[in-house]
Scaffold this active site. Structure first.
Site, PDB file in Angstrom:
ATOM      1  CG  HIS A 121      93.985  38.370   7.332  1.00  0.00           C
ATOM      2  ND1 HIS A 121      92.929  37.577   7.711  1.00  0.00           N
ATOM      3  CD2 HIS A 121      93.969  38.363   5.976  1.00  0.00           C
ATOM      4  CE1 HIS A 121      92.303  37.117   6.644  1.00  0.00           C
ATOM      5  NE2 HIS A 121      92.922  37.576   5.568  1.00  0.00           N
ATOM      6  CD  GLU A 127      93.579  39.958  13.107  1.00  0.00           C
ATOM      7  OE1 GLU A 127      92.494  40.364  13.555  1.00  0.00           O
ATOM      8  OE2 GLU A 127      93.817  39.887  11.884  1.00  0.00           O
ATOM      9  CB  CYS A 151      89.005  35.573   9.872  1.00  0.00           C
ATOM     10  SG  CYS A 151      90.719  35.405   9.301  1.00  0.00           S
ATOM     11  CB  CYS A 179      93.647  35.941  12.377  1.00  0.00           C
ATOM     12  SG  CYS A 179      93.925  36.870  10.847  1.00  0.00           S
TER      13      CYS A 179
END
Length: 175
Positions: free
Chosen positions: A54, A56, A84, A87
Site C-alpha cells: 500500500h 503508506e 486501512c 497501514c
C-alpha cells in the site's frame, strides 16, 4: 508537527501517478521528519503481486531505508486516503507520531466500491478493521498453534544475543 499543505499535495500528486501507470493504484503517501520528506510510496499491490504494498507501507519502507532505521518516532505520515487497518498497524509498529489524510473511507468506497474484481481486488475495510482488533485466536480465520516452545526458544536466544550486543539496554520491547 503541524499540518503542512505542501506535504499533502505531494501525497496526492504521487497518487495521481496511478492514472498513467498500469499496476499502480491511486493511494500515495509521504513520511516527513524535521520538515522534509524522507520517504514516498504509492500502492503497488498489483504491480508487485504484494497485497501489503500500500502507499503508506511503501512510504514507511522507503523512509526506513533512507534513514537506515526502523524507528520512525518523530515522523509524520501524509496520505491521499484514510489508511486501512494494515497501514495503521504498520504506522504503529514503525512509531509514526502523527497522521494526516485526505479522502476518507466513505469517499474511497464511493469511488471504488463498484469496481469489478478484475480491476481491483476487493477489500472489506470494516471486516479488516474488526479482524485486526482481535487476537489471532479470536479471529474468524481458522488458526492453530504448533511448535510454540521451539519458536519461543529462538525468540529468547535472539533476545539474549541482542542484549549482549547492546549492553545497558533496559527496554524490554515487545510486539
Amino acid at each position: 508537527m503541524s499540518y503542512n499543505d505542501a506535504f499533502m499535495r505531494r501525497a496526492i500528486e504521487i497518487s495521481a501517478q496511478a492514472l498513467d501507470n498500469p499496476g499502480l493504484e491511486p493511494f500515495g503517501a509521504v513520511v516527513v521528519r524535521d520538515g522534509r520528506i524522507v520517504g514516498e510510496g504509492i500502492n503497488r499491490s498489483l504491480a508487485n503481486f504484494d497485497p501489503t504494498s500500500h502507499g503508506e507501507t511503501e512510504a514507511i519502507r522507503d523512509a526506513a531505508r533512507n534513514l537506515r532505521t526502523v524507528d520512525l518516532r518523530g515522523c509524520t505520515l501524509y496520505t491521499s486516503c484514510e489508511p486501512c487497518a494494515l497501514c495503521v498497524a504498520a504506522m504503529a509498529i514503525a512509531g509514526i507520531t502523527k497522521l494526516y489524510y485526505a479522502a476518507d473511507m466513505a469517499q474511497a468506497g464511493a469511488a471504488l466500491g463498484d469496481l469489478p474484481e478484475s480491476a481491483r481486488f476487493p477489500i472489506d475495510v470494516d471486516h479488516l478493521t474488526h479482524e485486526c482488533a482481535q487476537s489471532v485466536t479470536n479471529r474468524r480465520m481458522p488458526s492453530e498453534q504448533a511448535r510454540s516452545e521451539e519458536a519461543a526458544a529462538i525468540l529468547h536466544n535472539w533476545a539474549r544475543q541482542a542484549r549482549l550486543e547492546n549492553p545497558g539496554t533496559t527496554e524490554t520491547g515487545g510486539m
